[in-house]
Write an enzyme that holds these catalytic residues in place. Structure first.
Site, PDB file in Angstrom:
ATOM      1  N   HIS A   1      -7.778   9.319  -2.366  1.00 49.29           N
ATOM      2  CA  HIS A   1      -7.608   9.140  -0.481  1.00 49.29           C
ATOM      3  C   HIS A   1      -8.001   9.769   0.445  1.00 49.29           C
ATOM      4  O   HIS A   1      -8.415   9.514   1.827  1.00 49.29           O
ATOM      5  CB  HIS A   1      -5.696  10.077  -0.522  1.00 49.29           C
ATOM      6  CG  HIS A   1      -4.780   9.665   0.153  1.00 49.29           C
ATOM      7  ND1 HIS A   1      -3.215   9.385   0.018  1.00 49.29           N
ATOM      8  CD2 HIS A   1      -5.036   9.567   1.585  1.00 49.29           C
ATOM      9  CE1 HIS A   1      -2.716   9.373   1.084  1.00 49.29           C
ATOM     10  NE2 HIS A   1      -4.075   8.593   1.979  1.00 49.29           N
TER      11      HIS A   1
ATOM     12  N   TYR B   1       3.154   9.866  -0.212  1.00 43.36           N
ATOM     13  CA  TYR B   1       4.396   9.571   0.902  1.00 43.36           C
ATOM     14  C   TYR B   1       5.474   9.639  -0.410  1.00 43.36           C
ATOM     15  O   TYR B   1       6.141   8.803   0.742  1.00 43.36           O
ATOM     16  CB  TYR B   1       4.162   7.562   1.232  1.00 43.36           C
ATOM     17  CG  TYR B   1       2.313   7.020   1.575  1.00 43.36           C
ATOM     18  CD1 TYR B   1       1.387   8.434   1.959  1.00 43.36           C
ATOM     19  CD2 TYR B   1       2.030   6.048   1.433  1.00 43.36           C
ATOM     20  CE1 TYR B   1       0.311   7.670   2.420  1.00 43.36           C
ATOM     21  CE2 TYR B   1       1.182   5.710   1.828  1.00 43.36           C
ATOM     22  CZ  TYR B   1       0.549   6.487   2.767  1.00 43.36           C
ATOM     23  OH  TYR B   1      -0.934   6.212   3.085  1.00 43.36           O
TER      24      TYR B   1
ATOM     25  N   ASP C   1       1.188  -1.104   0.132  1.00 33.97           N
ATOM     26  CA  ASP C   1       0.315   0.106   0.589  1.00 33.97           C
ATOM     27  C   ASP C   1       1.205   1.328  -0.047  1.00 33.97           C
ATOM     28  O   ASP C   1       1.844   1.612   0.901  1.00 33.97           O
ATOM     29  CB  ASP C   1      -1.249  -0.170   1.156  1.00 33.97           C
ATOM     30  CG  ASP C   1      -1.949   0.794   1.011  1.00 33.97           C
ATOM     31  OD1 ASP C   1      -3.369   0.831   0.704  1.00 33.97           O
ATOM     32  OD2 ASP C   1      -1.530   2.305   1.572  1.00 33.97           O
TER      33      ASP C   1
ATOM     34  N   LYS D   1      -2.398   6.255  -3.930  1.00 34.19           N
ATOM     35  CA  LYS D   1      -3.669   7.258  -3.812  1.00 34.19           C
ATOM     36  C   LYS D   1      -3.961   8.291  -4.171  1.00 34.19           C
ATOM     37  O   LYS D   1      -2.762   8.849  -4.510  1.00 34.19           O
ATOM     38  CB  LYS D   1      -4.124   7.230  -2.542  1.00 34.19           C
ATOM     39  CG  LYS D   1      -3.692   5.482  -1.320  1.00 34.19           C
ATOM     40  CD  LYS D   1      -4.602   6.117  -0.037  1.00 34.19           C
ATOM     41  CE  LYS D   1      -3.661   3.820   0.973  1.00 34.19           C
ATOM     42  NZ  LYS D   1      -2.584   4.274   0.826  1.00 34.19           N
TER      43      LYS D   1
HETATM   44  N1  LIG Z   1      -5.444   6.079   3.704  1.00 34.65           N
HETATM   45  C1  LIG Z   1      -5.196   6.608   4.717  1.00 34.65           C
HETATM   46  O1  LIG Z   1      -5.560   8.185   4.410  1.00 34.65           O
HETATM   47  C2  LIG Z   1      -4.361   5.961   5.653  1.00 34.65           C
HETATM   48  C3  LIG Z   1      -4.249   6.655   6.434  1.00 34.65           C
HETATM   49  C4  LIG Z   1      -2.611   6.289   7.766  1.00 34.65           C
HETATM   50  C5  LIG Z   1      -2.467   5.107   7.038  1.00 34.65           C
HETATM   51  N2  LIG Z   1      -2.868   4.245   6.090  1.00 34.65           N
HETATM   52  C6  LIG Z   1      -2.065   3.096   5.916  1.00 34.65           C
HETATM   53  O2  LIG Z   1      -1.935   1.810   6.449  1.00 34.65           O
HETATM   54  C7  LIG Z   1      -0.628   1.321   6.966  1.00 34.65           C
HETATM   55  C8  LIG Z   1      -0.836   1.574   8.513  1.00 34.65           C
HETATM   56  O3  LIG Z   1      -0.783   2.727   9.010  1.00 34.65           O
HETATM   57  P1  LIG Z   1      -0.087   4.067   9.833  1.00 34.65           P
HETATM   58  O4  LIG Z   1       1.537   2.984   9.562  1.00 34.65           O
HETATM   59  O5  LIG Z   1      -0.729   4.575   9.684  1.00 34.65           O
HETATM   60  O6  LIG Z   1       0.190   2.651  11.627  1.00 34.65           O
HETATM   61  P2  LIG Z   1      -0.032   1.755  11.452  1.00 34.65           P
HETATM   62  O7  LIG Z   1       0.582  -0.224  11.040  1.00 34.65           O
HETATM   63  O8  LIG Z   1      -0.687   0.801  13.033  1.00 34.65           O
HETATM   64  O9  LIG Z   1       1.492   1.508  12.904  1.00 34.65           O
HETATM   65  C9  LIG Z   1       2.877   1.331  12.849  1.00 34.65           C
HETATM   66  C10 LIG Z   1       3.552   1.658  13.290  1.00 34.65           C
HETATM   67  O10 LIG Z   1       3.420   0.160  13.817  1.00 34.65           O
HETATM   68  C11 LIG Z   1       5.252   0.151  14.987  1.00 34.65           C
HETATM   69  N3  LIG Z   1       4.848  -1.663  14.383  1.00 34.65           N
HETATM   70  C12 LIG Z   1       5.226  -1.839  13.292  1.00 34.65           C
HETATM   71  N4  LIG Z   1       4.795  -3.175  13.317  1.00 34.65           N
HETATM   72  C13 LIG Z   1       5.138  -2.985  15.207  1.00 34.65           C
HETATM   73  C14 LIG Z   1       5.654  -3.804  15.655  1.00 34.65           C
HETATM   74  N5  LIG Z   1       5.799  -5.609  15.177  1.00 34.65           N
HETATM   75  N6  LIG Z   1       5.646  -4.186  17.068  1.00 34.65           N
HETATM   76  C15 LIG Z   1       6.159  -3.342  17.315  1.00 34.65           C
HETATM   77  N7  LIG Z   1       5.732  -1.677  16.996  1.00 34.65           N
HETATM   78  C16 LIG Z   1       5.217  -2.405  15.275  1.00 34.65           C
HETATM   79  C17 LIG Z   1       5.759   0.632  13.079  1.00 34.65           C
HETATM   80  O11 LIG Z   1       7.083   0.948  13.503  1.00 34.65           O
HETATM   81  P3  LIG Z   1       8.719   1.002  12.266  1.00 34.65           P
HETATM   82  O12 LIG Z   1       7.935   0.715  10.866  1.00 34.65           O
HETATM   83  O13 LIG Z   1       9.347   1.584  12.758  1.00 34.65           O
HETATM   84  O14 LIG Z   1       8.956  -0.601  12.371  1.00 34.65           O
HETATM   85  C18 LIG Z   1       5.591   2.091  12.868  1.00 34.65           C
HETATM   86  O15 LIG Z   1       5.381   3.011  13.606  1.00 34.65           O
HETATM   87  C19 LIG Z   1       0.199   2.702   6.595  1.00 34.65           C
HETATM   88  O16 LIG Z   1       1.712   2.770   6.573  1.00 34.65           O
HETATM   89  C20 LIG Z   1      -0.384   3.866   5.115  1.00 34.65           C
HETATM   90  O17 LIG Z   1      -0.391   2.144   3.989  1.00 34.65           O
HETATM   91  C21 LIG Z   1      -3.965   5.201   5.119  1.00 34.65           C
END
Ligand SMILES: NC(=O)c1ccc[n+]([C@@H]2O[C@H](COP(=O)([O-])OP(=O)(O)OC[C@H]3O[C@@H](n4cnc5c(N)ncnc54)[C@H](OP(=O)(O)O)[C@@H]3O)[C@@H](O)[C@H]2O)c1
Length: 276
Positions: free
Chosen positions: A112, A54, A49, A79
């Site tokens: 998005h 990004y 994704d 997106k």
């Molecule tokens: N459509 C939208 O508006 C929108 C908005 C936000 C996100 N997204 C998408 O959704 C994806 C996921 O959401 P997100 O990145 O916001 O948050 P998330 O996946 O809930 O959390 C990511 C965070 O968790 C940490 N992490 C990952 N695996 C872990 C584990 N096993 N143990 C401990 N910590 C861990 C990562 O650290 P490290 O990377 O340092 O390991 C990072 O700081 C995004 O990356 C993006 O692709 C879309």
């Protein structure tokens, strides 16, 4: 519900999308994203994704080329960013993303955010890209029920998926039901609540009970509900850890206990009140 990393949901037009993907928000372009995507593909992920916002599409494309996988083996979502919305700008922005990703087509193209006054024109362009085969499926992100209703009033093709913030503290049951009733697949972002649930007592208790990490419990909760989920990490060990969620399940009773953590708490902006 899902017991293989190769499990997929079927979108309304029959396209299959893997239930687990790698998120890349805030993953820097260049070597960092390349390494993350490479690690994920080696661990068995088949969905990535990204988004124009990004600024890492080029690195995603490079990592895909470096892998030995055929283009058809990996599902790529990107997106359109808010400032590019509207019919003409969308056509141009898509071409830029496609070039950045160095691919002939994108598997899923999403709006998005629901930029008022713009998303109908954006959607017309996306329907056209779908018709031409430049995207295999189209959907939206951060759309609430009223945005979806408004979009579908004018659309020829209904959105095939809605990607929105979704985790135990923001378990948007009405939106999930609306999507399901209308054939819109549900994809949750921030499945780990960006780390804020790692010390939650219930999640810790269940991690202990199932012999898993708290992150694995959260990802499995999403899978038990049938959501597509895209945990983000740049840390190789975590990318692998987050994929090891297909050899256990959480009991119905425990899923209900996790559901009860809902307190409508967002980590990101409110789709009804954003100014970017
Ligand atoms: N459509 C939208 O508006 C929108 C908005 C936000 C996100 N997204 C998408 O959704 C994806 C996921 O959401 P997100 O990145 O916001 O948050 P998330 O996946 O809930 O959390 C990511 C965070 O968790 C940490 N992490 C990952 N695996 C872990 C584990 N096993 N143990 C401990 N910590 C861990 C990562 O650290 P490290 O990377 O340092 O390991 C990072 O700081 C995004 O990356 C993006 O692709 C879309």
């Amino acid at each position: 519900m899902y017991f293989s990393i190769n499990d997929a949901v079927e979108l309304a037009n029959g396209i299959r999308m893997p239930v687990l993907g790698l998120g890349t928000y805030k993953t820097p372009g260049g070597p960092v994203v390349e390494k993350a995507v490479r690690t994920a593909l080696e661990a068995g992920y088949r969905s990535i994704d990204t988004a124009a916002l990004y600024d890492n599409e080029k690195g995603v494309g490079r990592a895909l080329r470096q892998s030995r996988l055929g283009r058809g083996e990996v599902f790529i979502t990107t997106k359109i960013w808010n400032s590019d919305q509207g019919y003409h700008k969308t056509i141009r922005a898509f071409e830029k993303s496609r070039m950045n990703l160095d691919t002939d087509y994108v598997d899923l193209y999403l709006i998005h955010w629901p930029v008022m006054g713009e998303y109908h024109g954006t959607w017309r362009a996306m329907e056209e890209l779908l018709e031409k085969g430049q995207v295999r499926s189209i959907g939206v992100s951060n759309f609430m029920i009223h945005h979806l209703e408004d979009l579908m009033r004018e659309a020829s093709v209904a959105p095939m998926l809605n990607q929105f913030e979704l985790h135990p503290c923001l378990y948007q049951t009405e939106l999930v039901s609306f999507c399901r009733d209308n054939g819109i697949a549900v994809e949750g972002w921030a499945p780990l609540m960006r780390g804020r649930l790692n010390d939650d007592p219930l999640i810790m208790e269940l991690a202990e009970k199932y012999g898993r990490t708290t992150s694995q419990v959260l990802i499995r909760w999403a899978l038990e509900h049938g959501f597509v989920t895209i945990p983000k990490s740049v840390t190789p060990a975590r990318i692998i850890e987050n994929s090891l969620v297909f050899d256990f399940s959480i009991s119905k009773e425990d899923v209900v206990r996790i559901d009860s953590l809902d307190r409508r708490e967002r980590t990101g902006p409110d789709p009804d009140n954003f100014n970017f």
